[in-house]
Design a protein around this motif. Structure first.
Motif, PDB file in Angstrom:
ATOM      1  N   ARG A  77       0.817  -1.222   0.000  1.00  0.00           N
ATOM      2  CA  ARG A  77       0.000   0.000   0.000  1.00  0.00           C
ATOM      3  C   ARG A  77       0.847   1.266   0.000  1.00  0.00           C
ATOM      4  O   ARG A  77       2.009   1.266   0.432  1.00  0.00           O
ATOM      5  CB  ARG A  77      -0.961   0.005   1.177  1.00  0.00           C
ATOM      6  CG  ARG A  77      -0.297   0.191   2.526  1.00  0.00           C
ATOM      7  CD  ARG A  77      -1.349   0.162   3.613  1.00  0.00           C
ATOM      8  NE  ARG A  77      -0.733   0.178   4.920  1.00  0.00           N
ATOM      9  CZ  ARG A  77      -1.192   0.883   5.940  1.00  0.00           C
ATOM     10  NH1 ARG A  77      -2.270   1.605   5.808  1.00  0.00           N
ATOM     11  NH2 ARG A  77      -0.568   0.832   7.095  1.00  0.00           N
ATOM     12  N   LEU A  78       0.243   2.327  -0.484  1.00  0.00           N
ATOM     13  CA  LEU A  78       0.876   3.642  -0.463  1.00  0.00           C
ATOM     14  C   LEU A  78       0.956   4.117   0.980  1.00  0.00           C
ATOM     15  O   LEU A  78      -0.041   4.130   1.696  1.00  0.00           O
ATOM     16  CB  LEU A  78       0.063   4.622  -1.311  1.00  0.00           C
ATOM     17  CG  LEU A  78       0.582   6.053  -1.377  1.00  0.00           C
ATOM     18  CD1 LEU A  78       1.924   6.113  -2.097  1.00  0.00           C
ATOM     19  CD2 LEU A  78      -0.443   6.941  -2.078  1.00  0.00           C
ATOM     20  N   LEU A  79       2.160   4.527   1.410  1.00  0.00           N
ATOM     21  CA  LEU A  79       2.361   5.004   2.776  1.00  0.00           C
ATOM     22  C   LEU A  79       2.443   6.519   2.864  1.00  0.00           C
ATOM     23  O   LEU A  79       1.992   7.112   3.835  1.00  0.00           O
ATOM     24  CB  LEU A  79       3.642   4.396   3.359  1.00  0.00           C
ATOM     25  CG  LEU A  79       3.674   2.874   3.453  1.00  0.00           C
ATOM     26  CD1 LEU A  79       5.042   2.412   3.937  1.00  0.00           C
ATOM     27  CD2 LEU A  79       2.556   2.356   4.343  1.00  0.00           C
ATOM     28  N   ALA A  80       3.056   7.158   1.860  1.00  0.00           N
ATOM     29  CA  ALA A  80       3.249   8.611   1.923  1.00  0.00           C
ATOM     30  C   ALA A  80       3.399   9.181   0.518  1.00  0.00           C
ATOM     31  O   ALA A  80       3.907   8.515  -0.384  1.00  0.00           O
ATOM     32  CB  ALA A  80       4.483   8.949   2.751  1.00  0.00           C
ATOM     33  N   VAL A  81       2.940  10.420   0.389  1.00  0.00           N
ATOM     34  CA  VAL A  81       3.144  11.217  -0.822  1.00  0.00           C
ATOM     35  C   VAL A  81       3.699  12.553  -0.358  1.00  0.00           C
ATOM     36  O   VAL A  81       3.164  13.177   0.561  1.00  0.00           O
ATOM     37  CB  VAL A  81       1.830  11.448  -1.601  1.00  0.00           C
ATOM     38  CG1 VAL A  81       2.064  12.346  -2.794  1.00  0.00           C
ATOM     39  CG2 VAL A  81       1.216  10.141  -2.029  1.00  0.00           C
ATOM     40  N   ASP A  82       4.791  12.993  -0.993  1.00  0.00           N
ATOM     41  CA  ASP A  82       5.463  14.227  -0.585  1.00  0.00           C
ATOM     42  C   ASP A  82       5.647  15.133  -1.800  1.00  0.00           C
ATOM     43  O   ASP A  82       6.220  14.721  -2.809  1.00  0.00           O
ATOM     44  CB  ASP A  82       6.825  13.874   0.021  1.00  0.00           C
ATOM     45  CG  ASP A  82       7.512  15.039   0.726  1.00  0.00           C
ATOM     46  OD1 ASP A  82       6.948  16.155   0.770  1.00  0.00           O
ATOM     47  OD2 ASP A  82       8.626  14.814   1.229  1.00  0.00           O
ATOM     48  N   TRP A  83       5.134  16.359  -1.697  1.00  0.00           N
ATOM     49  CA  TRP A  83       5.353  17.397  -2.715  1.00  0.00           C
ATOM     50  C   TRP A  83       6.671  18.053  -2.329  1.00  0.00           C
ATOM     51  O   TRP A  83       6.746  18.791  -1.347  1.00  0.00           O
ATOM     52  CB  TRP A  83       4.204  18.401  -2.707  1.00  0.00           C
ATOM     53  CG  TRP A  83       4.380  19.528  -3.659  1.00  0.00           C
ATOM     54  CD1 TRP A  83       4.884  20.761  -3.365  1.00  0.00           C
ATOM     55  CD2 TRP A  83       4.050  19.556  -5.054  1.00  0.00           C
ATOM     56  NE1 TRP A  83       4.898  21.551  -4.479  1.00  0.00           N
ATOM     57  CE2 TRP A  83       4.387  20.836  -5.542  1.00  0.00           C
ATOM     58  CE3 TRP A  83       3.531  18.625  -5.940  1.00  0.00           C
ATOM     59  CZ2 TRP A  83       4.202  21.196  -6.876  1.00  0.00           C
ATOM     60  CZ3 TRP A  83       3.340  18.997  -7.256  1.00  0.00           C
ATOM     61  CH2 TRP A  83       3.677  20.271  -7.701  1.00  0.00           C
ATOM     62  N   ALA A  84       7.731  17.768  -3.080  1.00  0.00           N
ATOM     63  CA  ALA A  84       9.077  18.207  -2.707  1.00  0.00           C
ATOM     64  C   ALA A  84       9.598  19.254  -3.684  1.00  0.00           C
ATOM     65  O   ALA A  84       9.902  18.950  -4.828  1.00  0.00           O
ATOM     66  CB  ALA A  84      10.015  17.004  -2.665  1.00  0.00           C
ATOM     67  N   ARG A  85       9.673  20.491  -3.198  1.00  0.00           N
ATOM     68  CA  ARG A  85      10.207  21.574  -4.023  1.00  0.00           C
ATOM     69  C   ARG A  85      11.729  21.501  -3.992  1.00  0.00           C
ATOM     70  O   ARG A  85      12.307  20.993  -3.045  1.00  0.00           O
ATOM     71  CB  ARG A  85       9.758  22.926  -3.466  1.00  0.00           C
ATOM     72  CG  ARG A  85       8.256  23.137  -3.505  1.00  0.00           C
ATOM     73  CD  ARG A  85       7.868  24.359  -2.656  1.00  0.00           C
ATOM     74  NE  ARG A  85       6.443  24.528  -2.558  1.00  0.00           N
ATOM     75  CZ  ARG A  85       5.679  24.006  -1.602  1.00  0.00           C
ATOM     76  NH1 ARG A  85       6.211  23.274  -0.653  1.00  0.00           N
ATOM     77  NH2 ARG A  85       4.382  24.228  -1.597  1.00  0.00           N
ATOM     78  N   GLU A 145       4.889   5.871  10.797  1.00  0.00           N
ATOM     79  CA  GLU A 145       3.706   6.152  11.614  1.00  0.00           C
ATOM     80  C   GLU A 145       2.471   5.508  11.002  1.00  0.00           C
ATOM     81  O   GLU A 145       1.622   4.973  11.720  1.00  0.00           O
ATOM     82  CB  GLU A 145       3.499   7.657  11.770  1.00  0.00           C
ATOM     83  CG  GLU A 145       4.455   8.304  12.734  1.00  0.00           C
ATOM     84  CD  GLU A 145       4.167   9.793  12.927  1.00  0.00           C
ATOM     85  OE1 GLU A 145       2.990  10.207  12.810  1.00  0.00           O
ATOM     86  OE2 GLU A 145       5.130  10.534  13.184  1.00  0.00           O
ATOM     87  N   VAL A 146       2.348   5.565   9.685  1.00  0.00           N
ATOM     88  CA  VAL A 146       1.230   4.913   9.006  1.00  0.00           C
ATOM     89  C   VAL A 146       1.287   3.407   9.263  1.00  0.00           C
ATOM     90  O   VAL A 146       0.274   2.784   9.588  1.00  0.00           O
ATOM     91  CB  VAL A 146       1.235   5.231   7.490  1.00  0.00           C
ATOM     92  CG1 VAL A 146       0.212   4.382   6.748  1.00  0.00           C
ATOM     93  CG2 VAL A 146       0.977   6.711   7.254  1.00  0.00           C
ATOM     94  N   LEU A 147       2.466   2.814   9.140  1.00  0.00           N
ATOM     95  CA  LEU A 147       2.616   1.383   9.400  1.00  0.00           C
ATOM     96  C   LEU A 147       2.320   1.034  10.853  1.00  0.00           C
ATOM     97  O   LEU A 147       1.866  -0.075  11.145  1.00  0.00           O
ATOM     98  CB  LEU A 147       4.031   0.916   9.033  1.00  0.00           C
ATOM     99  CG  LEU A 147       4.317   0.816   7.552  1.00  0.00           C
ATOM    100  CD1 LEU A 147       5.803   0.592   7.305  1.00  0.00           C
ATOM    101  CD2 LEU A 147       3.498  -0.301   6.905  1.00  0.00           C
ATOM    102  N   ASP A 148       2.574   1.976  11.754  1.00  0.00           N
ATOM    103  CA  ASP A 148       2.304   1.751  13.177  1.00  0.00           C
ATOM    104  C   ASP A 148       0.826   1.903  13.518  1.00  0.00           C
ATOM    105  O   ASP A 148       0.447   1.816  14.678  1.00  0.00           O
ATOM    106  CB  ASP A 148       3.118   2.730  14.036  1.00  0.00           C
ATOM    107  CG  ASP A 148       4.604   2.392  14.055  1.00  0.00           C
ATOM    108  OD1 ASP A 148       4.971   1.263  13.693  1.00  0.00           O
ATOM    109  OD2 ASP A 148       5.401   3.281  14.420  1.00  0.00           O
ATOM    110  N   GLY A 149      -0.002   2.155  12.502  1.00  0.00           N
ATOM    111  CA  GLY A 149      -1.442   2.234  12.756  1.00  0.00           C
ATOM    112  C   GLY A 149      -2.071   3.565  12.445  1.00  0.00           C
ATOM    113  O   GLY A 149      -3.243   3.781  12.757  1.00  0.00           O
ATOM    114  N   GLY A 150      -1.316   4.471  11.830  1.00  0.00           N
ATOM    115  CA  GLY A 150      -1.888   5.754  11.456  1.00  0.00           C
ATOM    116  C   GLY A 150      -2.928   5.588  10.367  1.00  0.00           C
ATOM    117  O   GLY A 150      -2.924   4.601   9.632  1.00  0.00           O
ATOM    118  N   PRO A 151      -3.834   6.557  10.258  1.00  0.00           N
ATOM    119  CA  PRO A 151      -4.901   6.431   9.265  1.00  0.00           C
ATOM    120  C   PRO A 151      -4.416   6.778   7.854  1.00  0.00           C
ATOM    121  O   PRO A 151      -3.792   7.805   7.650  1.00  0.00           O
ATOM    122  CB  PRO A 151      -5.933   7.454   9.734  1.00  0.00           C
ATOM    123  CG  PRO A 151      -5.130   8.484  10.461  1.00  0.00           C
ATOM    124  CD  PRO A 151      -3.958   7.742  11.072  1.00  0.00           C
ATOM    125  N   GLY A 152      -4.680   5.914   6.909  1.00  0.00           N
ATOM    126  CA  GLY A 152      -4.395   6.203   5.504  1.00  0.00           C
ATOM    127  C   GLY A 152      -2.944   6.547   5.238  1.00  0.00           C
ATOM    128  O   GLY A 152      -2.070   6.363   6.073  1.00  0.00           O
TER     129      GLY A 152
END
Length: 164
Positions: A77-85, A145-152
């Protein structure tokens, strides 16, 4: 609008790059990091999405992992999306997928792509600040944090979580 007008319009739109990586862990919770030979510091297996060829971020994470470390594993699953300038380059949308928890024999099978990588290693969560640049560190910590149970999935801008 004619077809050529539309093509001209599309060609004039701002450019955004995309990158994708996978977060692999061992049974002890350590994270797999790779050491690129083209810049300082460590990274996750991954790289640029070849969007001109119709590649999706998920496909890129799998392809890059197979190319860089020889493991052909479908991302979770997707864990994170980052808009990186970045200075001197277009923004990058960085996708981070769950690579899963791998058994020791999977790590033993790693073969690094010497054109891009010097080495790989498993790193404890507490030691990540010693290896990863700040923006990537924050992206990885948000994914954990998402893997530790964070939402989405976590949404970030320049490594900073977006309030939601």
């Amino acid at each position: 609008m004619t077809t050529s007008d539309y093509a001209t319009y599309i060609a004039g739109l701002p450019r955004v790059l995309a990158a994708a990586a996978a977060l692999f862990r061992d049974e002890e919770g350590r994270l797999l990091l790779v050491e690129p030979n083209y810049r300082e510091g460590w990274a996750l297996p991954g790289g640029t999405v070849e969007s001109d060829e119709g590649e999706s971020p998920r496909q890129a994470a799998r392809r890059e992992t197979a190319e860089e470390i020889g493991l052909d594993i479908a991302p979770g699953r997707l864990l994170a999306v980052d808009w990186a300038r970045g200075a001197g380059r277009p923004p990058i949308v960085a996708y981070l997928y769950d690579g899963g928890v791998l058994a020791r024999e999977r790590f033993d099978a790693i073969e690094i792509q010497e054109d891009e990588l010097l080495s790989w290693r498993l790193v404890e969560r507490d030691a990540l600040p010693d290896f990863l640049p700040d923006r990537l560190l924050h992206r990885v910590l948000a994914a954990l944090e998402v893997l530790d149970g964070g939402p989405g999935a976590a949404e970030l801008e320049d490594g900073v979580p977006v309030p939601g």
